[in-house]
Design a protein around this motif. Structure first.
Motif, PDB file in Angstrom:
ATOM      1  N   GLU A  90       0.854  -1.183   0.000  1.00  0.00           N
ATOM      2  CA  GLU A  90       0.000   0.000   0.000  1.00  0.00           C
ATOM      3  C   GLU A  90       0.894   1.239   0.000  1.00  0.00           C
ATOM      4  O   GLU A  90       1.695   1.434   0.915  1.00  0.00           O
ATOM      5  CB  GLU A  90      -0.858  -0.013   1.251  1.00  0.00           C
ATOM      6  CG  GLU A  90      -1.890   1.053   1.264  1.00  0.00           C
ATOM      7  CD  GLU A  90      -3.216   0.519   1.709  1.00  0.00           C
ATOM      8  OE1 GLU A  90      -3.222  -0.378   2.552  1.00  0.00           O
ATOM      9  OE2 GLU A  90      -4.233   1.003   1.213  1.00  0.00           O
ATOM     10  N   ILE A  91       0.763   2.063  -1.048  1.00  0.00           N
ATOM     11  CA  ILE A  91       1.619   3.244  -1.147  1.00  0.00           C
ATOM     12  C   ILE A  91       0.777   4.489  -0.925  1.00  0.00           C
ATOM     13  O   ILE A  91      -0.192   4.740  -1.642  1.00  0.00           O
ATOM     14  CB  ILE A  91       2.320   3.303  -2.514  1.00  0.00           C
ATOM     15  CG1 ILE A  91       3.326   2.158  -2.602  1.00  0.00           C
ATOM     16  CG2 ILE A  91       3.033   4.634  -2.692  1.00  0.00           C
ATOM     17  CD1 ILE A  91       3.957   2.003  -3.933  1.00  0.00           C
ATOM     18  N   VAL A  92       1.122   5.258   0.123  1.00  0.00           N
ATOM     19  CA  VAL A  92       0.437   6.515   0.434  1.00  0.00           C
ATOM     20  C   VAL A  92       1.439   7.631   0.168  1.00  0.00           C
ATOM     21  O   VAL A  92       2.520   7.624   0.747  1.00  0.00           O
ATOM     22  CB  VAL A  92      -0.023   6.543   1.895  1.00  0.00           C
ATOM     23  CG1 VAL A  92      -0.758   7.824   2.183  1.00  0.00           C
ATOM     24  CG2 VAL A  92      -0.894   5.353   2.196  1.00  0.00           C
ATOM     25  N   PRO A  93       1.115   8.589  -0.707  1.00  0.00           N
ATOM     26  CA  PRO A  93       2.088   9.647  -0.980  1.00  0.00           C
ATOM     27  C   PRO A  93       2.338  10.525   0.243  1.00  0.00           C
ATOM     28  O   PRO A  93       1.476  10.627   1.121  1.00  0.00           O
ATOM     29  CB  PRO A  93       1.433  10.437  -2.111  1.00  0.00           C
ATOM     30  CG  PRO A  93       0.002  10.139  -2.009  1.00  0.00           C
ATOM     31  CD  PRO A  93      -0.104   8.744  -1.498  1.00  0.00           C
ATOM     32  N   ILE A  94       3.538  11.154   0.285  1.00  0.00           N
ATOM     33  CA  ILE A  94       3.890  11.927   1.480  1.00  0.00           C
ATOM     34  C   ILE A  94       3.006  13.149   1.662  1.00  0.00           C
ATOM     35  O   ILE A  94       2.861  13.659   2.760  1.00  0.00           O
ATOM     36  CB  ILE A  94       5.380  12.368   1.452  1.00  0.00           C
ATOM     37  CG1 ILE A  94       5.741  12.871   0.073  1.00  0.00           C
ATOM     38  CG2 ILE A  94       6.290  11.262   1.914  1.00  0.00           C
ATOM     39  CD1 ILE A  94       7.109  13.500  -0.015  1.00  0.00           C
ATOM     40  N   THR A  95       2.380  13.632   0.567  1.00  0.00           N
ATOM     41  CA  THR A  95       1.545  14.825   0.686  1.00  0.00           C
ATOM     42  C   THR A  95       0.166  14.504   1.246  1.00  0.00           C
ATOM     43  O   THR A  95      -0.606  15.413   1.533  1.00  0.00           O
ATOM     44  CB  THR A  95       1.358  15.472  -0.686  1.00  0.00           C
ATOM     45  OG1 THR A  95       0.969  14.460  -1.600  1.00  0.00           O
ATOM     46  CG2 THR A  95       2.629  16.135  -1.155  1.00  0.00           C
ATOM     47  N   PHE A 122      -7.580   7.260   3.801  1.00  0.00           N
ATOM     48  CA  PHE A 122      -8.075   5.950   4.214  1.00  0.00           C
ATOM     49  C   PHE A 122      -9.598   5.882   4.083  1.00  0.00           C
ATOM     50  O   PHE A 122     -10.169   4.851   3.745  1.00  0.00           O
ATOM     51  CB  PHE A 122      -7.637   5.711   5.661  1.00  0.00           C
ATOM     52  CG  PHE A 122      -8.210   4.489   6.301  1.00  0.00           C
ATOM     53  CD1 PHE A 122      -7.737   3.239   5.960  1.00  0.00           C
ATOM     54  CD2 PHE A 122      -9.216   4.602   7.229  1.00  0.00           C
ATOM     55  CE1 PHE A 122      -8.258   2.106   6.550  1.00  0.00           C
ATOM     56  CE2 PHE A 122      -9.745   3.471   7.818  1.00  0.00           C
ATOM     57  CZ  PHE A 122      -9.261   2.223   7.479  1.00  0.00           C
ATOM     58  N   PHE A 153      -8.745  15.482  -2.968  1.00  0.00           N
ATOM     59  CA  PHE A 153      -8.191  16.478  -2.063  1.00  0.00           C
ATOM     60  C   PHE A 153      -7.394  15.839  -0.947  1.00  0.00           C
ATOM     61  O   PHE A 153      -6.571  16.500  -0.313  1.00  0.00           O
ATOM     62  CB  PHE A 153      -9.302  17.369  -1.517  1.00  0.00           C
ATOM     63  CG  PHE A 153      -9.869  18.265  -2.561  1.00  0.00           C
ATOM     64  CD1 PHE A 153      -9.070  19.236  -3.145  1.00  0.00           C
ATOM     65  CD2 PHE A 153     -11.164  18.123  -3.004  1.00  0.00           C
ATOM     66  CE1 PHE A 153      -9.576  20.049  -4.137  1.00  0.00           C
ATOM     67  CE2 PHE A 153     -11.664  18.932  -3.995  1.00  0.00           C
ATOM     68  CZ  PHE A 153     -10.867  19.899  -4.559  1.00  0.00           C
ATOM     69  N   LEU A 193      -3.791  15.155  -2.489  1.00  0.00           N
ATOM     70  CA  LEU A 193      -3.114  16.441  -2.646  1.00  0.00           C
ATOM     71  C   LEU A 193      -1.960  16.409  -3.647  1.00  0.00           C
ATOM     72  O   LEU A 193      -0.902  16.971  -3.403  1.00  0.00           O
ATOM     73  CB  LEU A 193      -2.588  16.949  -1.303  1.00  0.00           C
ATOM     74  CG  LEU A 193      -3.401  18.052  -0.655  1.00  0.00           C
ATOM     75  CD1 LEU A 193      -2.701  18.557   0.576  1.00  0.00           C
ATOM     76  CD2 LEU A 193      -3.610  19.200  -1.637  1.00  0.00           C
ATOM     77  N   THR A 194      -2.160  15.704  -4.736  1.00  0.00           N
ATOM     78  CA  THR A 194      -1.196  15.783  -5.824  1.00  0.00           C
ATOM     79  C   THR A 194      -1.962  16.224  -7.062  1.00  0.00           C
ATOM     80  O   THR A 194      -3.196  16.228  -7.054  1.00  0.00           O
ATOM     81  CB  THR A 194      -0.510  14.447  -6.072  1.00  0.00           C
ATOM     82  OG1 THR A 194      -1.501  13.508  -6.422  1.00  0.00           O
ATOM     83  CG2 THR A 194       0.198  13.971  -4.848  1.00  0.00           C
ATOM     84  N   LYS A 195      -1.240  16.586  -8.123  1.00  0.00           N
ATOM     85  CA  LYS A 195      -1.893  17.393  -9.155  1.00  0.00           C
ATOM     86  C   LYS A 195      -2.990  16.660  -9.926  1.00  0.00           C
ATOM     87  O   LYS A 195      -4.088  17.182 -10.076  1.00  0.00           O
ATOM     88  CB  LYS A 195      -0.845  17.934 -10.112  1.00  0.00           C
ATOM     89  CG  LYS A 195      -0.171  19.136  -9.503  1.00  0.00           C
ATOM     90  CD  LYS A 195       1.037  19.550 -10.280  1.00  0.00           C
ATOM     91  CE  LYS A 195       1.920  20.410  -9.424  1.00  0.00           C
ATOM     92  NZ  LYS A 195       3.329  20.093  -9.577  1.00  0.00           N
ATOM     93  N   GLU A 242      -3.419   8.044  -6.929  1.00  0.00           N
ATOM     94  CA  GLU A 242      -2.524   7.789  -5.799  1.00  0.00           C
ATOM     95  C   GLU A 242      -2.995   6.647  -4.916  1.00  0.00           C
ATOM     96  O   GLU A 242      -2.523   6.495  -3.804  1.00  0.00           O
ATOM     97  CB  GLU A 242      -2.371   9.062  -4.963  1.00  0.00           C
ATOM     98  CG  GLU A 242      -1.742  10.224  -5.685  1.00  0.00           C
ATOM     99  CD  GLU A 242      -0.261  10.015  -5.962  1.00  0.00           C
ATOM    100  OE1 GLU A 242       0.289   8.987  -5.534  1.00  0.00           O
ATOM    101  OE2 GLU A 242       0.325  10.889  -6.629  1.00  0.00           O
ATOM    102  N   GLN A 278      -5.254  -7.460   4.018  1.00  0.00           N
ATOM    103  CA  GLN A 278      -4.209  -6.938   3.145  1.00  0.00           C
ATOM    104  C   GLN A 278      -2.979  -6.524   3.950  1.00  0.00           C
ATOM    105  O   GLN A 278      -1.859  -6.722   3.514  1.00  0.00           O
ATOM    106  CB  GLN A 278      -4.786  -5.771   2.350  1.00  0.00           C
ATOM    107  CG  GLN A 278      -3.877  -5.189   1.318  1.00  0.00           C
ATOM    108  CD  GLN A 278      -3.255  -3.923   1.796  1.00  0.00           C
ATOM    109  OE1 GLN A 278      -3.735  -3.283   2.719  1.00  0.00           O
ATOM    110  NE2 GLN A 278      -2.159  -3.554   1.165  1.00  0.00           N
ATOM    111  N   TYR A 325       7.520   7.299  -2.364  1.00  0.00           N
ATOM    112  CA  TYR A 325       6.334   7.931  -1.770  1.00  0.00           C
ATOM    113  C   TYR A 325       6.132   9.368  -2.243  1.00  0.00           C
ATOM    114  O   TYR A 325       5.330  10.092  -1.678  1.00  0.00           O
ATOM    115  CB  TYR A 325       6.436   7.856  -0.246  1.00  0.00           C
ATOM    116  CG  TYR A 325       6.565   6.440   0.214  1.00  0.00           C
ATOM    117  CD1 TYR A 325       5.451   5.613   0.194  1.00  0.00           C
ATOM    118  CD2 TYR A 325       7.775   5.908   0.568  1.00  0.00           C
ATOM    119  CE1 TYR A 325       5.552   4.288   0.561  1.00  0.00           C
ATOM    120  CE2 TYR A 325       7.890   4.587   0.940  1.00  0.00           C
ATOM    121  CZ  TYR A 325       6.777   3.781   0.929  1.00  0.00           C
ATOM    122  OH  TYR A 325       6.871   2.471   1.268  1.00  0.00           O
ATOM    123  N   ALA A 345       0.095  21.223  -4.972  1.00  0.00           N
ATOM    124  CA  ALA A 345      -0.993  20.796  -5.837  1.00  0.00           C
ATOM    125  C   ALA A 345      -2.169  21.758  -5.819  1.00  0.00           C
ATOM    126  O   ALA A 345      -3.045  21.674  -6.657  1.00  0.00           O
ATOM    127  CB  ALA A 345      -1.462  19.410  -5.421  1.00  0.00           C
TER     128      ALA A 345
END
Lengths: 314, 118
Positions: free
Chosen positions: A62-67, A74, A125, A128-130, A218, B25, B39, B52
């Motif tokens: 599971e990859i959660v972006p840092i922003t 979740f 939102f 929070l990436t483009k 994301e 998971q 990340y 953003a």
């Protein structure tokens, strides 16, 4: 009570596996339309493909972006799946298979389908990436614009049935289906539900060629799976609502029952897939103009005409 | 009342499904590695430079206002559609007047170019 719980379990798992097999149907039908082969390796006709896909997603990191806003990131996929499951229980699929029949059934379903729009907006939102932010901006304006034609065509059905309860609406169509009395309402509802479920030709929020994945760029692993299941589940719910409102629900020419309901829902799901792989995507200004300049006045005037016809008949 | 208790139970049950699957998971998926670049936000391979939060067109606000107007109108018509049979022709004429005023408003907004996207 126990019996009701079992019925509820059957419906919920029916919708969840149904949404998995909608993915299979989409891939097979698109392959057929584009003269490809499509998934055919896992099981007969690739029928086990959805299960394998779910297992694969369970084993992914599971990859959660840092922003990202962790909690909302979740929450967003959860909202769509909860709204789809709750809406599925409200629909009368058979006279002996009604779990709950609240007096405001159709309003609840409209409310739940608006709730799944929140999941789309929040997911953008929260990450929070483009690309997701752009996708959810588009989605919020689009869902808001197509909410009104849907509500107005639902009102034209309520004028005919004089009740907000879904069972009453179905029983009012025992002799004539509402599609015959109210064809404009049906067409408006069908077009607007393509937009509500973010399907082509109105799939601007997740236009692959512009925004990579749109609002769910994301999301990975199981959260992505929930978005997928929620989206296809939403298609099934929309088909079931159209069946209930316009195509007579479980009533059919020879014998009414569950089979008629399933056949009608399957045909509508097929139309959803067919339309996606036939029509090109609209431009955003065309999308907004189509709702505000055409669908809203048409459905308003249609509502007036239906009310007039109904009152003069008496 | 019983109907809504049932609905509440269904909502709780449907909350359990995503939570359960996410727990499964968590057990099955590989542990996160210490690679920070993984990340970063996805922007087609570019290193992200700005925030953003973009400046976006004012049209989106106008759409929100229009939605409020028309959605409140739908909420006003809703009770009429359920009971108009009892009220008779008079109620239909009143609804006609109401929707007619709205259509004039719709034409006004059209002339003011509220529906244009350039």
């Amino acid at each position: 009570m126990i019996f009701n719980i079992i019925k509820g379990f059957i419906l919920v798992f029916g919708v969840l596996t149904g949404s998995a097999y909608m993915v299979w149907l989409e891939r097979r039908v698109s392959a057929w339309i584009q003269d490809r082969i499509g998934p055919n390796r896992v099981g007969p006709f690739g029928l086990l493909q959805p299960l394998v896909d779910v297992v694969k997603l369970l084993f992914k990191e599971e990859i959660v972006p840092i922003t990202a806003e962790k909690f909302i990131h979740f929450l967003a996929p959860g909202i769509i799946i909860v709204s789809v499951i709750t809406a599925s229980v409200l629909i009368p699929v058979d006279p002996n298979f009604i779990i709950t029949n609240p007096g405001i059934g159709i309003l609840l379903i409209m409310g739940l389908s608006s709730l799944s729009a929140y999941s789309v907006v929040l997911s953008g939102f929260a990450s929070l990436t483009k690309y997701p932010v752009l996708g959810s901006l588009r989605a919020s304006a689009q869902v808001v614009s197509y909410e009104i034609p849907i509500a107005l065509s639902v009102l034209s059905v309520v004028v005919l049935s004089n009740s907000l309860s879904l069972v009453d609406i179905v029983n009012a169509q025992k002799e004539t289906w509402f599609i015959l009395i109210n064809p404009i309402g049906f067409i408006v509802f069908l077009i607007a539900s393509f937009a509500e479920t973010n399907r082509a030709p109105f799939d601007l929020p997740e236009a692959e060629s512009e925004l990579t994945g749109g609002y769910h760029t994301e999301f990975s692993s199981m959260r992505f799976a929930w978005f997928f299941a929620g989206e296809y589940g939403h298609i099934i719910i929309s088909s079931a609502v159209i069946t209930t409102l316009f195509l007579g629900g479980y009533h059919g020419p020879i014998a009414s029952g569950l089979w008629w309901f399933l056949i009608k829902v399957f045909i509508l799901c097929y139309i959803f897939v067919w339309v996606r792989w036939t029509f090109p995507r609209l431009r955003y200004d065309q999308l907004m103009k189509f709702s505000w300049k055409l669908l809203i006045p048409v459905s308003l005037i249609n509502l007036l005409i239906i009310a007039l016809v109904k009152i003069l008949q008496l | 009342m019983e109907v809504y208790i049932k609905l509440l139970l269904i909502v709780i049950f449907s909350l359990l499904i995503p939570i359960g699957m996410i727990l499964i998971q968590k057990i099955l998926s590989p542990k996160p590695t210490q690679n920070e670049n993984k990340y970063l936000p996805y922007e087609s391979g570019e290193v992200p430079i700005t925030d953003a939060w973009l400046r976006y067109p004012v049209r989106f606000y106008i759409v929100a206002f229009l939605f409020l107007i028309f959605d409140i109108e739908v909420a006003f018509i809703l009770p009429f559609t359920v009971v108009f049979k009892k009220l008779g022709l008079f109620a239909v004429i009143e609804a006609f007047v109401f929707i007619f005023i709205l259509l004039i408003g719709w034409i006004y907004l059209y002339r003011k170019k509220a529906y244009r996207w350039e």
